[in-house]
Design an enzyme around this catalytic site. Structure first.
Site, mmCIF file in Angstrom:
data_model
loop_
_atom_site.group_PDB
_atom_site.id
_atom_site.type_symbol
_atom_site.label_atom_id
_atom_site.label_comp_id
_atom_site.label_asym_id
_atom_site.label_seq_id
_atom_site.Cartn_x
_atom_site.Cartn_y
_atom_site.Cartn_z
ATOM 1 N N ASP A 64 0.806 -1.213 0.000
ATOM 2 C CA ASP A 64 0.000 0.000 0.000
ATOM 3 C C ASP A 64 0.847 1.275 0.000
ATOM 4 O O ASP A 64 2.009 1.267 0.419
ATOM 5 C CB ASP A 64 -0.905 0.031 1.237
ATOM 6 N N LEU A 65 0.203 2.368 -0.382
ATOM 7 C CA LEU A 65 0.819 3.696 -0.351
ATOM 8 C C LEU A 65 1.405 4.006 1.015
ATOM 9 O O LEU A 65 2.515 4.541 1.130
ATOM 10 C CB LEU A 65 -0.238 4.742 -0.724
#
Length: 263
Positions: free
Chosen positions: A125-126
């Site tokens: 994920d970011l």
């Protein structure tokens, strides 16, 4: 040197399927090699993509096929927070932007062109960090995230909230996402407000959603291992090519790579 192997199975098998099962290339890649005239059986060039190989026959990939397969790039990045694994939305930065000469760590390597199709093999994920694999190697991709893969992914997670034994029991055994039961997870204490997760599946934002269900909020999520491949001492924001031994370890159960250290 051309790649050669004799088929020892009793039942005939399609060439593309056998090459894929042997960890040489994906089925699609095998079909491309056949179309290019780079595959032969007992000295006869294979032209039919549906051709089967029989017991005792010897299959050979010519030097061009070997060079083509060995040219498929797989890299690892120690991804920082703030980069996305795959196609970015407006304003986001893809992790592939880190693949610069300045970011290269260790031995010299080819710098991938911007149009090279290095896809994430297990997204991160970011707002997560750590080990990210980018690859154009279909065999590696199938081994890591294919439908039959049981490869472990290990994470260190710092959380806020109560992490008593009932919470740990639910994280290990008792949760479902999107109406489907999760596979058992290995979840252990790894220090003050820190948990170690070892998963064999990769649902969307799985660890974050698991923690939400038991009342924990995540402060930091770091992936340190995918199967036998470890982030090791690769600095954050840097990248390197995987070695031939590391690739072999990813696609061959029981094969152990030597750790990579900066020289």
């Amino acid at each position: 040197m051309a790649w050669t192997r004799t088929y020892e199975e009793a039942e005939p098998q399609r060439v593309n399927r056998w090459l894929a099962q042997s960890g040489v290339c994906s089925r699609r890649e095998a079909e491309a090699l056949i179309a290019a005239g780079q595959v032969s059986i007992d000295g006869e060039t294979v032209s039919d993509p549906g051709r089967k190989i029989e017991h005792g026959q010897t299959l050979t990939l010519d030097d061009g096929a070997q060079a083509r397969l060995e040219g498929q790039m797989t890299v690892i990045i120690n991804k920082p927070v703030g980069y996305v694994s795959a196609q970015p939305e407006p304003g986001q930065i893809p992790a592939a932007r880190l693949l610069t000469r300045q970011g290269l760590w260790g031995d010299p390597a080819e710098i991938p062109a911007a149009d090279r199709s290095l896809a994430p093999v297990g997204r991160l994920d970011l707002d997560s960090r750590g080990l990210l694999i980018l690859s154009e190697d279909g065999v590696v991709t199938k081994a890591v995230i294919g439908p039959d893969s049981q490869m472990e992914k290990e994470y260190l997670v710092r959380v806020r909230g109560d992490i008593g034994e009932p919470v740990l029991d639910r994280l290990r055994h008792g949760l479902a996402l999107d109406g489907r039961q999760l596979k058992p997870a290995k979840v252990t204490l790894a220090g003050d407000q820190r948990l170690r997760f070892i998963l064999t599946e990769g649902r969307n934002r799985q660890i974050r959603r698991m923690c939400d269900l038991v009342g924990l909020s995540i402060i930091d999520l770091y992936r340190l291992r995918i199967g036998p491949l470890k982030v090791g001492d690769l600095p954050e924001g840097r990248w390197r090519l995987i070695t031939a031994r590391e690739r072999e370890a990813l696609i061959t159960p029981g094969f152990s790579p030597k750790p990579v250290r900066r020289r």
